[in-house]
Design an enzyme around this catalytic site. Sequence first.
Site, PDB file in Angstrom:
ATOM      1  N   TYR A   1       0.840  -1.210   0.000  1.00  0.00           N
ATOM      2  CA  TYR A   1       0.000   0.000   0.000  1.00  0.00           C
ATOM      3  C   TYR A   1       0.877   1.262   0.000  1.00  0.00           C
ATOM      4  O   TYR A   1       0.484   2.300  -0.518  1.00  0.00           O
ATOM      5  CB  TYR A   1      -0.972  -0.021   1.173  1.00  0.00           C
ATOM      6  CG  TYR A   1      -2.207   0.834   0.948  1.00  0.00           C
ATOM      7  CD1 TYR A   1      -3.067   0.609  -0.122  1.00  0.00           C
ATOM      8  CD2 TYR A   1      -2.508   1.876   1.816  1.00  0.00           C
ATOM      9  CE1 TYR A   1      -4.183   1.386  -0.324  1.00  0.00           C
ATOM     10  CE2 TYR A   1      -3.638   2.661   1.636  1.00  0.00           C
ATOM     11  CZ  TYR A   1      -4.472   2.410   0.555  1.00  0.00           C
ATOM     12  OH  TYR A   1      -5.576   3.192   0.371  1.00  0.00           O
TER      13      TYR A   1
ATOM     14  N   LYS B   1      -3.068   8.380   2.948  1.00  0.00           N
ATOM     15  CA  LYS B   1      -4.298   8.179   3.726  1.00  0.00           C
ATOM     16  C   LYS B   1      -4.115   8.637   5.178  1.00  0.00           C
ATOM     17  O   LYS B   1      -5.069   9.112   5.809  1.00  0.00           O
ATOM     18  CB  LYS B   1      -4.740   6.711   3.688  1.00  0.00           C
ATOM     19  CG  LYS B   1      -5.232   6.228   2.331  1.00  0.00           C
ATOM     20  CD  LYS B   1      -6.444   6.993   1.821  1.00  0.00           C
ATOM     21  CE  LYS B   1      -7.103   6.291   0.638  1.00  0.00           C
ATOM     22  NZ  LYS B   1      -8.098   7.166  -0.038  1.00  0.00           N
TER      23      LYS B   1
HETATM   24  O1  0WD Z   1     -10.455  -1.449  -1.741  1.00  0.00           O
HETATM   25  C1  0WD Z   1     -10.817  -0.346  -2.139  1.00  0.00           C
HETATM   26  N1  0WD Z   1     -11.254  -0.191  -3.365  1.00  0.00           N
HETATM   27  C2  0WD Z   1     -10.778   0.811  -1.194  1.00  0.00           C
HETATM   28  C3  0WD Z   1     -10.839   2.094  -1.678  1.00  0.00           C
HETATM   29  C4  0WD Z   1     -10.643   0.526   0.249  1.00  0.00           C
HETATM   30  C5  0WD Z   1     -10.628   1.701   1.079  1.00  0.00           C
HETATM   31  C6  0WD Z   1     -10.672   2.962   0.540  1.00  0.00           C
HETATM   32  N2  0WD Z   1     -10.775   3.148  -0.828  1.00  0.00           N
HETATM   33  C7  0WD Z   1     -10.826   4.517  -1.324  1.00  0.00           C
HETATM   34  C8  0WD Z   1      -9.869   4.883  -2.432  1.00  0.00           C
HETATM   35  O2  0WD Z   1      -8.557   5.077  -1.945  1.00  0.00           O
HETATM   36  C9  0WD Z   1     -10.497   6.163  -2.924  1.00  0.00           C
HETATM   37  O3  0WD Z   1     -10.185   7.230  -2.037  1.00  0.00           O
HETATM   38  O4  0WD Z   1     -12.083   4.780  -1.878  1.00  0.00           O
HETATM   39  C10 0WD Z   1     -11.985   5.850  -2.803  1.00  0.00           C
HETATM   40  C11 0WD Z   1     -12.669   5.461  -4.097  1.00  0.00           C
HETATM   41  O5  0WD Z   1     -11.941   4.441  -4.727  1.00  0.00           O
HETATM   42  P1  0WD Z   1     -12.594   3.242  -5.555  1.00  0.00           P
HETATM   43  O6  0WD Z   1     -14.040   3.399  -5.632  1.00  0.00           O
HETATM   44  O7  0WD Z   1     -12.003   2.003  -5.016  1.00  0.00           O
HETATM   45  O8  0WD Z   1     -11.907   3.408  -6.988  1.00  0.00           O
HETATM   46  P2  0WD Z   1     -12.348   4.109  -8.371  1.00  0.00           P
HETATM   47  O9  0WD Z   1     -13.649   3.601  -8.826  1.00  0.00           O
HETATM   48  O10 0WD Z   1     -11.183   3.932  -9.291  1.00  0.00           O
HETATM   49  O11 0WD Z   1     -12.509   5.626  -7.982  1.00  0.00           O
HETATM   50  C12 0WD Z   1     -11.413   6.458  -7.681  1.00  0.00           C
HETATM   51  C13 0WD Z   1     -11.460   7.641  -8.618  1.00  0.00           C
HETATM   52  C14 0WD Z   1     -10.650   7.637  -9.898  1.00  0.00           C
HETATM   53  O12 0WD Z   1     -10.702   6.590 -10.625  1.00  0.00           O
HETATM   54  P3  0WD Z   1      -9.370   6.148 -11.511  1.00  0.00           P
HETATM   55  O13 0WD Z   1      -9.320   4.704 -11.168  1.00  0.00           O
HETATM   56  O14 0WD Z   1      -9.811   6.477 -12.879  1.00  0.00           O
HETATM   57  O15 0WD Z   1      -8.135   6.878 -11.079  1.00  0.00           O
HETATM   58  O16 0WD Z   1     -10.853   8.791  -8.135  1.00  0.00           O
HETATM   59  C15 0WD Z   1     -10.953   9.719  -9.210  1.00  0.00           C
HETATM   60  C16 0WD Z   1     -11.128   8.951 -10.466  1.00  0.00           C
HETATM   61  O17 0WD Z   1     -12.425   9.045 -10.927  1.00  0.00           O
HETATM   62  N3  0WD Z   1      -9.784  10.526  -9.405  1.00  0.00           N
HETATM   63  C17 0WD Z   1      -9.869  11.834  -9.604  1.00  0.00           C
HETATM   64  N4  0WD Z   1     -10.928  12.660  -9.623  1.00  0.00           N
HETATM   65  C18 0WD Z   1     -10.696  13.943  -9.874  1.00  0.00           C
HETATM   66  N5  0WD Z   1      -9.481  14.449 -10.095  1.00  0.00           N
HETATM   67  C19 0WD Z   1      -8.560  12.273  -9.820  1.00  0.00           C
HETATM   68  C20 0WD Z   1      -8.385  13.647 -10.087  1.00  0.00           C
HETATM   69  N6  0WD Z   1      -7.182  14.176 -10.319  1.00  0.00           N
HETATM   70  N7  0WD Z   1      -7.725  11.203  -9.752  1.00  0.00           N
HETATM   71  C21 0WD Z   1      -8.481  10.137  -9.492  1.00  0.00           C
END
Ligand code: 0WD
Length: 255
Positions: free
Chosen positions: A156, A163
Amino acid sequence: ANLMEGKRVLIMGVANKRSIAWAIAKSLHNHGAELAFTYQGERLERKVRELVDAEMPGSMLIECDVTSDEQIQSAFHKIEEEWGSLDGLVHSIAFAKSEDLDAPFHQTSRDGYALAQDISAYSLVACAKAAKPLMKNGGSIITMTYLGAERVIPNYNVMGVAKAALEASVRYLASELGPEGIRVNAISAGPIRTLAAKGVKDFNSVLHVVEERAPLRRTTDPAEVGDTALFLCSDLSRGVTGEVIHVDSGFNIMG
Ligand code: 0WD
């Protein structure tokens, strides 16, 4: 019950239907919230528009890359124009370069460290600043975090440090915005298979460890995160701020 009747919430971080932000949107929508969404760049516009038009037609859709102060400003300006006020903000955004996630933590590049902090931690501060004047009747700000902030979780790395900064930011923001009736909390979710999770090496074995050792003996369902976000957005949680709530089948308590 319509826990969110008359409440307007901006959701940041839907990339596709597996996104945690989308599960949160569904919980809020089912309880009567009016929603708006931001998406990152044209790359995601079509995908997010399809989802929203199919399941929550009429919701506002605004471009916002959180590395840009101008885009944050114009996104919240649009909210102000259309709604005049805001009750909730869901921040579900993180990013680190895959080469920094793959590298041992002590080899993290200066640029990669700064980028992970900028998108994954500072963006919450920037968005809270922009949301504050719109939360005229108080409000609820929610962000997404992970156990890697509290302990070393293999692979991580740079994201764990980002985080940790995010969770500390939640406490400082909660302290400063509390007098305005604005609450700030984080949900620490167990591992969920999403686009962002693809960047973490050996994610399958992380899921297996949870199934074997978490008190509930299963991985986290995104809908469980959605319902906790519903609690945090609604008046049911009116006494809760500066908190990190684990929605992880209890995994974090195990030694
Ligand atoms: O296991 C997991 N999936 C966990 C996720 C466990 C615990 C926490 N999280 C957190 C992540 O760290 C994040 O903060 O949950 C949050 C959402 O993540 P997610 O739903 O797992 O992942 P995803 O569907 O990919 O959404 C995150 C999105 C980005 O997607 P991608 O994969 O294309 O980078 O964050 C957005 C983007 O849509 N993002 C941004 N939005 C605006 N400006 C930017 C940016 N510069 N960079 C990424």
